[in-house]
Design an enzyme around this catalytic site. Sequence first.
Site, mmCIF file in Angstrom:
data_model
loop_
_atom_site.group_PDB
_atom_site.id
_atom_site.type_symbol
_atom_site.label_atom_id
_atom_site.label_comp_id
_atom_site.label_asym_id
_atom_site.label_seq_id
_atom_site.Cartn_x
_atom_site.Cartn_y
_atom_site.Cartn_z
ATOM 1 C CD GLU A 152 1.347 -1.685 20.178
ATOM 2 O OE1 GLU A 152 2.076 -2.338 19.413
ATOM 3 O OE2 GLU A 152 1.092 -0.476 20.046
ATOM 4 C CG HIS B 266 2.908 1.656 18.036
ATOM 5 N ND1 HIS B 266 1.815 0.828 18.107
ATOM 6 C CD2 HIS B 266 2.792 2.299 16.837
ATOM 7 C CE1 HIS B 266 1.076 0.970 17.014
ATOM 8 N NE2 HIS B 266 1.649 1.865 16.232
ATOM 9 N NE ARG C 138 -2.474 -1.510 14.414
ATOM 10 C CZ ARG C 138 -1.987 -0.300 14.107
ATOM 11 N NH1 ARG C 138 -0.694 -0.127 13.927
ATOM 12 N NH2 ARG C 138 -2.806 0.739 13.998
ATOM 13 N N GLY D 87 0.862 -1.184 0.000
ATOM 14 C CA GLY D 87 0.000 0.000 0.000
ATOM 15 C C GLY D 87 0.897 1.231 0.000
ATOM 16 N NE ARG D 88 -2.273 5.923 1.525
ATOM 17 C CZ ARG D 88 -3.554 5.577 1.480
ATOM 18 N NH1 ARG D 88 -4.240 5.713 0.369
ATOM 19 N NH2 ARG D 88 -4.155 5.119 2.551
ATOM 20 C CB ILE D 89 3.084 2.349 4.766
ATOM 21 C CG1 ILE D 89 2.214 3.445 5.401
ATOM 22 C CG2 ILE D 89 4.332 2.082 5.614
ATOM 23 C CD1 ILE D 89 1.605 3.087 6.745
ATOM 24 N N GLY E 148 6.046 4.528 14.882
ATOM 25 C CA GLY E 148 5.875 4.701 13.436
ATOM 26 C C GLY E 148 5.515 6.115 12.999
ATOM 27 N NE ARG F 179 -6.373 -6.957 0.377
ATOM 28 C CZ ARG F 179 -7.070 -6.179 1.167
ATOM 29 N NH1 ARG F 179 -8.215 -6.581 1.632
ATOM 30 N NH2 ARG F 179 -6.640 -4.968 1.494
#
Length: 318
Positions: free
Chosen positions: A266, A284, A237, A155-157, A286, A177
């Site tokens: 977490e 975490h 995740r 995806g975008r990331i 990001g 996908r």
Amino acid sequence: MKKKILVTRKLLKENEDKLKELFDVKLNQNDELYSPEKILELSKDCDGILSAITDKFDENLINKLSPSVKIIANFAVGFGNIDIQAAKKKNIIVTNTPEVLDDATADITILLLLGASRKVLEARRAAEKQDWTWSANFLLGKQMSNKKLGILGMGRIGRAVAKRARGFGMEIHYHNRNQLSKELEEGAIYHPSIKDLFKQSDFLSINCPATKETNKLINKETINYLPKNPVVANAARGDIIDDEAMIEALKSKRVFALGLDVYNGEPKIHPEYLKLDNIFLLPHLGSATKRTRWDMGYRATENLENFFKSGKPKDKVN
Ligand code: GLV
């Protein structure tokens, strides 16, 4: 009359000021982690909620929300903390904050890959002890440059990670996908199966959303598809990795090193991870830059504003 919004966590001042201008807001000045009961109590007279990933909106909580609550605007791109189907059944719209955190999260992904492959944890420990001596064999890592990078979730990331990795001369492989257009692929090689992607991945970057399909997708079987001694990074995740299988693979050095920014359950971290050297851990982070958090706050606010104006927030996910 201004709409009433519960903001579950403390945000940047600029974001809170904008929210105050537009809405009648209930802010969380002490940044307390609200229990489900507290969320129910505080939101009972609200029209919407601006939530964070630390709030678990499961079916039970959603069903008990006051009928006045019409929107949950999540301050995150991920929305695994919200049962979006239960929300849909209750006619509650859920939104997220895509795009604005792609760069920050891709930067952190590269940091995880480098931190793991260049043994940053061990290096830091050695530097702190001040009893190290340079030697030709001291703390030898794995070189990222010119290797193959597998990206799970383009995806975008994932694409922002690919863009950075090209700067290291890496050959980009991916599974998604659906195959991307040639324009978006920018030369990346598509693998329709996880097995084929993993077989190519000297370095593996996990950037897919957490779904039923991706739950524990990195497990004993799939780890064994990877080439000898790969480096793995997860900035997506925690529940995408089967921790027990990964810990075993790290202990046996089947996996050279792991970089993690996200965890199952977490802020708790599996205690075995903490005993290992071939791991690089972050809490975490990001999207944790001021610029990005600022943009995320505005994006969530914009979703609330557009919902109450037109019923059509840009980032509706259910
Ligand atoms: C962070 O983890 C996010 O989903 O925005």
